[in-house]
Design a protein around this motif. Structure first.
Motif, PDB file in Angstrom:
ATOM      1  N   LEU A  37       0.817  -1.206   0.000  1.00 54.46           N
ATOM      2  CA  LEU A  37       0.000   0.000   0.000  1.00 54.46           C
ATOM      3  C   LEU A  37       0.857   1.264   0.000  1.00 54.46           C
ATOM      4  O   LEU A  37       0.620   2.196  -0.782  1.00 54.46           O
ATOM      5  N   THR A  38       1.874   1.300   0.856  1.00 59.73           N
ATOM      6  CA  THR A  38       2.722   2.493   0.926  1.00 59.73           C
ATOM      7  C   THR A  38       3.530   2.666  -0.362  1.00 59.73           C
ATOM      8  O   THR A  38       3.758   3.799  -0.807  1.00 59.73           O
ATOM      9  N   ASN A  39       3.935   1.551  -0.972  1.00 60.88           N
ATOM     10  CA  ASN A  39       4.638   1.637  -2.253  1.00 60.88           C
ATOM     11  C   ASN A  39       3.715   2.145  -3.358  1.00 60.88           C
ATOM     12  O   ASN A  39       4.098   2.994  -4.168  1.00 60.88           O
ATOM     13  N   TYR A  40       2.497   1.610  -3.383  1.00 63.62           N
ATOM     14  CA  TYR A  40       1.533   2.026  -4.407  1.00 63.62           C
ATOM     15  C   TYR A  40       1.208   3.518  -4.289  1.00 63.62           C
ATOM     16  O   TYR A  40       1.138   4.237  -5.295  1.00 63.62           O
ATOM     17  N   LEU A  41       1.030   3.983  -3.062  1.00 68.94           N
ATOM     18  CA  LEU A  41       0.682   5.387  -2.840  1.00 68.94           C
ATOM     19  C   LEU A  41       1.885   6.315  -2.970  1.00 68.94           C
ATOM     20  O   LEU A  41       1.725   7.531  -3.039  1.00 68.94           O
ATOM     21  N   ASN A  42       3.077   5.718  -2.994  1.00 67.69           N
ATOM     22  CA  ASN A  42       4.317   6.493  -3.108  1.00 67.69           C
ATOM     23  C   ASN A  42       4.410   7.558  -2.011  1.00 67.69           C
ATOM     24  O   ASN A  42       4.716   8.728  -2.271  1.00 67.69           O
ATOM     25  N   ILE A  43       4.117   7.122  -0.786  1.00 60.86           N
ATOM     26  CA  ILE A  43       4.189   8.037   0.350  1.00 60.86           C
ATOM     27  C   ILE A  43       5.635   8.473   0.531  1.00 60.86           C
ATOM     28  O   ILE A  43       6.545   7.648   0.487  1.00 60.86           O
ATOM     29  N   PRO A  44       5.881   9.757   0.714  1.00 59.62           N
ATOM     30  CA  PRO A  44       7.267  10.240   0.793  1.00 59.62           C
ATOM     31  C   PRO A  44       8.033   9.619   1.958  1.00 59.62           C
ATOM     32  O   PRO A  44       7.440   9.223   2.972  1.00 59.62           O
ATOM     33  N   GLU A  45       9.334   9.534   1.812  1.00 60.75           N
ATOM     34  CA  GLU A  45      10.188   9.016   2.878  1.00 60.75           C
ATOM     35  C   GLU A  45       9.958   9.825   4.155  1.00 60.75           C
ATOM     36  O   GLU A  45       9.909  11.051   4.129  1.00 60.75           O
TER      37      GLU A  45
END
Length: 243
Positions: A37-45
């Motif tokens: 999910l976090t990869n798909y949403l590309n949540i910033p570091e």
């Protein structure tokens, strides 16, 4: 017996028996879901995530371990008290009603594993989505991970028993007045207990109507924790991405 002075979820979720019954939930699957999910949403570091209805914090802890600043909130005081042992500079937990906005904004707000649709007042479903919207940054995403009610109803196991830590939980499931209901009964040290879980059998169309009222936009829909395509009659989950 059931506490009658509060909502069912406030009483049931605050007991140790709730966590015993569901102790065998698949942590590895949950962690894979969070990573996907976090990869798909590309949540910033080092992005900020709100885990809404976080329970004892297992997802929040993992999200924090993989680098995010996480706030976990839940109505259950006992669950938050337990979760607080994991707090650090980038992970904190608070008692909070998810129908109301939290006083910060986030890169993502996650409402996971069917932590929605419990309310006696159906208006609170809309209030929760409005609160999620209020808590999103300008580029933030909301996620509701709900059961696929159409699949669940067609494949409903009406009755079974499950023994965990020496306690035999008797479970009866049925649909009543638009709600998926599970009656749970068990005996501990000679004392009989009865609890009930009630979840509104919301469909994708129901969510679309709620989203329109709340002024949020549905971006994508998935049918399982591996983020496979949603199929109305085949998918076990209904995972909604919106902003």
């Amino acid at each position: 017996m059931i506490k009658d002075n509060t909502t069912w979820y406030a009483s049931w979720f605050d007991t140790p028996f709730y966590h015993i019954l569901y102790k065998d939930r698949d942590y590895e699957e949950a962690e894979t879901f969070m990573t996907n999910l976090t990869n798909y949403l590309n949540i910033p570091e080092h992005g900020k995530i709100l885990d809404l209805a976080c329970g004892k914090g297992r997802h929040a802890v993992y999200l924090n371990e993989i680098g995010y600043h996480v706030t976990g909130v839940d109505l259950s005081e006992n669950s938050i008290e337990y979760a607080k042992q994991f707090e650090n500079e980038t992970l904190n937990f608070e008692v909070h009603d998810m129908c109301k906005p939290y006083p910060e904004t986030f890169d993502a707000v996650f409402n996971l594993f069917t932590s929605f649709g419990y309310f006696d007042n159906e208006e609170d479903n809309l209030n929760t989505i409005k609160a999620i919207k209020a808590n999103l940054s300008e580029t933030g995403f909301g996620v509701i991970d709900f059961l696929n009610s159409e699949y669940i109803i067609e494949n409903l196991v009406s009755e079974n028993s499950k023994t965990v830590e020496g306690i035999t939980f008797h479970q009866k499931r049925y649909v009543d007045n638009g709600y998926l209901i599970k009656d749970i009964s068990f005996t501990v040290d000679g004392e009989d207990f009865e609890f009930q879980e009630r979840v509104k059998a919301l469909t994708l169309k129901d969510f679309e109507a709620l989203f329109e009222k709340a002024g949020v936009y549905l971006l994508d829909v998935f049918g399982d924790h591996k983020l496979n395509k949603y199929h109305r009659k085949q998918s076990e989950r209904l995972i909604l991405i919106f902003k």
